[in-house]
Design an enzyme around this catalytic site. Structure first.
Site, PDB file in Angstrom:
ATOM      1  N   ASP A  24       1.656  -1.254  -8.511  1.00  0.00           N
ATOM      2  CA  ASP A  24       1.198  -0.230  -7.569  1.00  0.00           C
ATOM      3  C   ASP A  24       2.284   0.599  -6.881  1.00  0.00           C
ATOM      4  O   ASP A  24       2.238   1.809  -6.872  1.00  0.00           O
ATOM      5  CB  ASP A  24       0.349  -0.880  -6.475  1.00  0.00           C
ATOM      6  CG  ASP A  24      -0.817  -1.673  -7.024  1.00  0.00           C
ATOM      7  OD1 ASP A  24      -0.932  -1.830  -8.242  1.00  0.00           O
ATOM      8  OD2 ASP A  24      -1.616  -2.155  -6.206  1.00  0.00           O
ATOM      9  N   GLU A  61       1.950 -15.237  -5.731  1.00  0.00           N
ATOM     10  CA  GLU A  61       1.716 -13.976  -6.426  1.00  0.00           C
ATOM     11  C   GLU A  61       3.044 -13.409  -6.954  1.00  0.00           C
ATOM     12  O   GLU A  61       3.112 -12.917  -8.078  1.00  0.00           O
ATOM     13  CB  GLU A  61       1.067 -13.012  -5.434  1.00  0.00           C
ATOM     14  CG  GLU A  61       0.630 -11.685  -5.991  1.00  0.00           C
ATOM     15  CD  GLU A  61       0.026 -10.806  -4.898  1.00  0.00           C
ATOM     16  OE1 GLU A  61       0.024 -11.226  -3.706  1.00  0.00           O
ATOM     17  OE2 GLU A  61      -0.429  -9.694  -5.228  1.00  0.00           O
TER      18      GLU A  61
HETATM   19  C1  DGY Z   1      -4.683  -3.970  -4.426  1.00  0.00           C
HETATM   20  O1  DGY Z   1      -5.756  -4.057  -3.842  1.00  0.00           O
HETATM   21  O2  DGY Z   1      -3.584  -4.174  -3.905  1.00  0.00           O
HETATM   22  C2  DGY Z   1      -4.702  -3.684  -5.852  1.00  0.00           C
HETATM   23  O3  DGY Z   1      -3.469  -3.799  -6.440  1.00  0.00           O
HETATM   24  C3  DGY Z   1      -5.327  -2.365  -6.171  1.00  0.00           C
HETATM   25  O4  DGY Z   1      -5.898  -2.598  -7.362  1.00  0.00           O
END
Ligand code: DGY
Length: 502
Positions: free
Chosen positions: A223, A456
């Site tokens: 992201d 994560e």
């Molecule tokens: C989040 O919610 O952080 C996701 O990566 C978007 O898909």
């Protein structure tokens, strides 16, 4: 450390007891988790307990299973109970690869549930929403995306995609348990996977160069990677767009570990523009502020065609067109995304025609392609081993150039170590004739998780867990690494011929 404890040692039913039934038309709705297989024998041979935590590889195996059990929800696995309470697309692919090691039935069920939200145009949404999760428990939820019910039985999802790792997952599950049920699953998935690839290679070929473009950083799965910074500078960071909207992620994760509000303002603005344009893909560079060709996304697109070739061979379809497509995509990645100055691949801003200057781990992932020209593979391996990314026995590869001024060891994709990317690189190293480095990277990943838990992502210097604890793809890919001690769990020669085209 993860707070997930070990499970009892009695859950040792063999997968064959769960695979006899014919595949259902859709996911089953039973709340009873399917049974699990035993761990591989002699897992710990020659591998001592961790000197700090005392954990053995056997412990690691049981804890990974416990994470996946805890995150199983009705017919799919959530990435994390707190941060990501729905089903995510590329997460589902990695999760099912790990589930295939312990419970192929659940692996199939998980992926099927994702494809119930596939659009008639072939796109597979990046999130499938669980109707039992309250809107306030994730932002942006279904009321934000406003995707209409596109056909009877269609699950609610978003209108954007994520990297196409699913064909690889389907092939991996099949080859772990090539029985009649799995064969039926191959037949169910094949046309759906082909439709997903067709969508990306036609509707999303915005650059007209044979690659798929992403129209939102969320589509990359990476992201807030610095790879998008240059292209995102064209999108105003208007915090006003967040007014009246509440981020959920910052309530359940440390603010310093997540994308910033400026990032979110851009993310929300881009999603709204795509939504309000009816999720149309015609003239993307003209109508959209962010249109980018990502090396990882397109490497997975090519690898998916190779997996489809293998699947096609098994179900009696001609694999040739898939292999030809795979070669064309690999060639296009090389022609369009290679930067001779840096010696690695970079994201291409389709609107400006410029490569991003940032050196990000996404530019190393084409190493997974067996048909990558040998000099390119050698350059990527040298880059992975350099001080910028630092593969070493002690630490897997970081998500961003460790020497960059804006390297941030805790903020999501701007520095931390991620297991899924390293798992891909491990395969790439192995396939390009570096088994020793692949084994070293595998050990580094296992040691990291054993020391810090199923996080994560991880601090690339200290190894501390960051982001969400008890994260599903970390657990799933640890299972896959543990079940494949040499990293040489090869396909048969016939299957390999289909996959490699040789
Ligand atoms: C989040 O919610 O952080 C996701 O990566 C978007 O898909």
């Amino acid at each position: 450390m993860s707070n997930i404890g070990t499970t009892t040692a009695t859950e040792t039913l063999d997968a064959s007891t769960t695979t006899a039934a014919a595949p259902a038309a859709g996911p089953t709705t039973t709340g009873t988790p399917p049974t699990l297989t035993t761990r591989p024998a002699a897992l710990d041979a020659g591998y001592p307990a961790d000197s700090v935590t005392g954990q053995t590889l056997d412990d690691l195996w049981h804890m990974a299973r416990a994470v996946l059990d805890a995150n199983w929800s009705h017919n799919h696995t959530v990435p994390s109970r707190t941060l990501y309470p729905h089903q995510w697309s590329w997460d589902a692919a990695f999760i099912s690869i790990g589930l295939a090691r312990v419970n192929p039935q659940r692996a199939w069920q998980d992926l099927r549930s994702l494809f119930l939200a596939q659009w008639p145009d072939g796109r597979v949404p990046h999130i499938v929403f669980d109707p039992n999760v309250a809107e306030r428990d994730y932002f942006p939820g279904p009321t934000f995306w406003q995707v209409p019910r596109l056909r009877p039985g269609h699950s609610d999802g978003t209108g954007i995609v994520q990297p196409p790792a699913h064909a690889i997952a389907v092939w991996e599950i099949y080859r772990r348990s090539p029985d009649d049920r799995s064969l039926a699953e191959l037949r169910w998935f094949y046309p759906r996977l082909v439709a997903a690839q067709d969508y990306l290679l036609t509707c999303r070929d915005a650059g007209r160069g044979g690659l798929a473009s992403i129209v939102h950083p969320w589509e990359s799965g990476l992201d807030n990677s610095p790879a998008w910074d240059a292209a995102l500078s064209a999108v105003p960071a208007d915090l006003g767009v967040l007014a009246g909207r509440q981020r959920h992620d910052n309530r359940v994760a440390a603010v310093a570990h997540r994308p910033t509000d400026e990032d979110y303002a851009r993310f929300v603005a881009l999603a709204l523009a795509y939504r309000d344009g009816g999720y149309r893909d015609d003239d993307l560079p003209g109508r959209h502020d962010f249109v980018v060709e990502c090396p990882t996304f397109n490497a997975l697109l090519s690898a998916a065609e190779r997996a489809l070739a293998a699947i096609a061979t098994v179900i009696g379809v001609d694999p040739g067109p898939h292999l030809a497509r795979a070669r064309r995509i690999t060639q296009a990645i090389d022609e369009r995304l290679w930067n001779p100055q840096t010696g690695m691949y970079h994201a291409l801003d389709v609107r400006t025609g410029r490569l991003s200057p940032a050196r990000c781990v996404s530019g190393l992932v084409p190493l997974i392609l067996p048909d990558l020209p040998a000099p390119r593979a050698a350059a990527l391996m040298a880059m992975a081993e350099s001080a910028r990314f630092g593969i070493s026995a002690a630490m897997p590869v970081a998500s961003y150039d460790r020497t960059a001024d804006d390297f941030d060891p805790v903020r999501y994709w701007r520095g931390p170590v991620w297991i899924n990317i390293n798992w891909l690189l491990c395969r790439g190293l192995r396939d390009h004739g570096r088994p020793a480095q692949a084994a070293q990277l595998r050990t580094a990943m296992l040691d990291l998780v054993r020391r810090s838990g199923y996080y994560e992502y991880f601090h690339p210097v200290t190894g501390d867990g960051v982001g969400s604890a008890a994260f599903s793809w970390t657990a799933a890919l640890v299972l896959d690494l543990l079940a494949d001690p040499e990293g040489l769990d090869e396909v048969t020669s016939d299957q390999a011929a289909a996959v490699t085209g040789r």
